[in-house]
Write an enzyme that holds these catalytic residues in place. Sequence first.
Site, PDB file in Angstrom:
ATOM      1  N   ASP A 117      -3.404  28.812 -30.243  1.00  0.00           N
ATOM      2  CA  ASP A 117      -2.192  28.123 -30.714  1.00  0.00           C
ATOM      3  C   ASP A 117      -2.190  27.773 -32.198  1.00  0.00           C
ATOM      4  OD1 ASP A 117      -0.659  28.000 -28.343  1.00  0.00           O
ATOM      5  OD2 ASP A 117      -2.068  26.521 -27.559  1.00  0.00           O
ATOM      6  N   ASP A 182       3.582  34.006 -25.306  1.00  0.00           N
ATOM      7  CA  ASP A 182       3.759  33.010 -26.370  1.00  0.00           C
ATOM      8  C   ASP A 182       2.977  33.382 -27.637  1.00  0.00           C
ATOM      9  OD1 ASP A 182       3.591  32.212 -23.669  1.00  0.00           O
ATOM     10  OD2 ASP A 182       3.560  30.099 -24.155  1.00  0.00           O
TER      11      ASP A 182
HETATM   12  N1  GLY Z   1       2.391  27.538 -24.596  1.00  0.00           N
HETATM   13  C1  GLY Z   1       3.602  27.264 -25.183  1.00  0.00           C
HETATM   14  C2  GLY Z   1       4.694  26.943 -24.259  1.00  0.00           C
HETATM   15  O1  GLY Z   1       4.550  26.171 -23.334  1.00  0.00           O
HETATM   16  O2  GLY Z   1       5.753  27.456 -24.432  1.00  0.00           O
END
Ligand code: GLY
Length: 413
Positions: A117, A182
């Site tokens: 992330d 993501d």
């Molecule tokens: N992992 C990012 C989201 O929950 O969209």
Amino acid sequence: MKLTGLTKIILFVACFLVTRPGLAQQKNQGLPEKGFNLAQQQYHRMLEVSTNLNKYPRTSTKDGSLRSVDIWDWTGGFWPGDLWYLYEYTKDTVWKQQSIKWTESLEKNKFNTSNHDLGFMMYCSYGNAYRLTGNESYKDILIQSAKSLCKRYNPKVGSIESWNSRLSWDGKTMWYYPVIIDNMMNLELLFFASKVTGDRTYKDIAVKHAEQTMKNHIRSDYSTYHVVNYDTLSGKVLNRQTCQGYSDHSTWARGQAWAIYGFTMVYRETKDPRFLNTAIHLADFYLKNKNLPEDKIPYWDFNVNEKGYRPDWKYDPSLYKLVPRDASAAAIVSSALLELSKYAGKKGKEYKLNAIQMLNSLSSSSYLAQPGTNNNFLIKHCTGSFPHGEEIDVPLVYADYYYLEALLRLKDY
Ligand code: GLY
């Protein structure tokens, strides 16, 4: 040049039409002004209750209070990002000072290699900080963050690992090398690092990751799988499943949103038509979907309660007479479409129109908070992770971020 009487009248009318404030508003329908006016009020209050630089506003808890998280949470970059966008719109140094404070307390993450992330955490904060201030120390922090993110890249798999190994919902599958859709969003940090260092390595990793995602996450109808699990030795796909969606073969709304935004951004950075083509098809799946409500704010998953889709987590449909929406997905898609519309040739107009329709919905009283409510966030009715039973019908800091970004894009369109 001598003007005739008629020419003078025409010029007068033209000047009047161009300079009349109402007309300028019509161009973007006054949406940026409305959203940023509210942001100033809400975030002013948020800063009064959020004074600890290790407590980043994220969402609301089940009891309705503000939920803040520490600097290691994946959402940490969005709050400073919100403040940077507010500074960009208002040019008010009060917001700049706050943006700097909330950005700089994330610095330790430049060495964080524990998850994928980092792009969200560092590019939404330091990326905006560098763009708006030109402070060279921010550039160095971003380069170090890109280095840390690349530590999760496995050339055999051709992808950056999203999460460390974990079990699927039904407990039957071990995800050895899970990559989630993501993750496309984190690539922007890598493109940035290549541009400012001249070192192609970061960009090469980003492009390879995008190619693998294009190959393995996208179905033939251009819907997306959330999780793809790889074998680290052979690089082969072992499973395609979900973690935050309804079922393995359904389409999680925010996952599709990340994909539309991610491939649009990768096209911007590469100008490779394969990525543009992919972004267009992903957007069309979303916009033409029979399950997209009329206000264009999606349900949290496109296939909730639909025959043929079976959740393998504990789901009790009787608890939800109305299927919750995910306004955060709409915010992400509206921002993405405003960019995609500039690359998509004849389809550009349609994408811009859709983006404005979404922003109109998000800016209506159905989704935009009244001042002093919604724990001082802007957007209501988002879903973080339904299967986890977490963050259902709440504000989410990243919904605000992409909403404000979309408003800035609309203002400058
Ligand atoms: N992992 C990012 C989201 O929950 O969209």
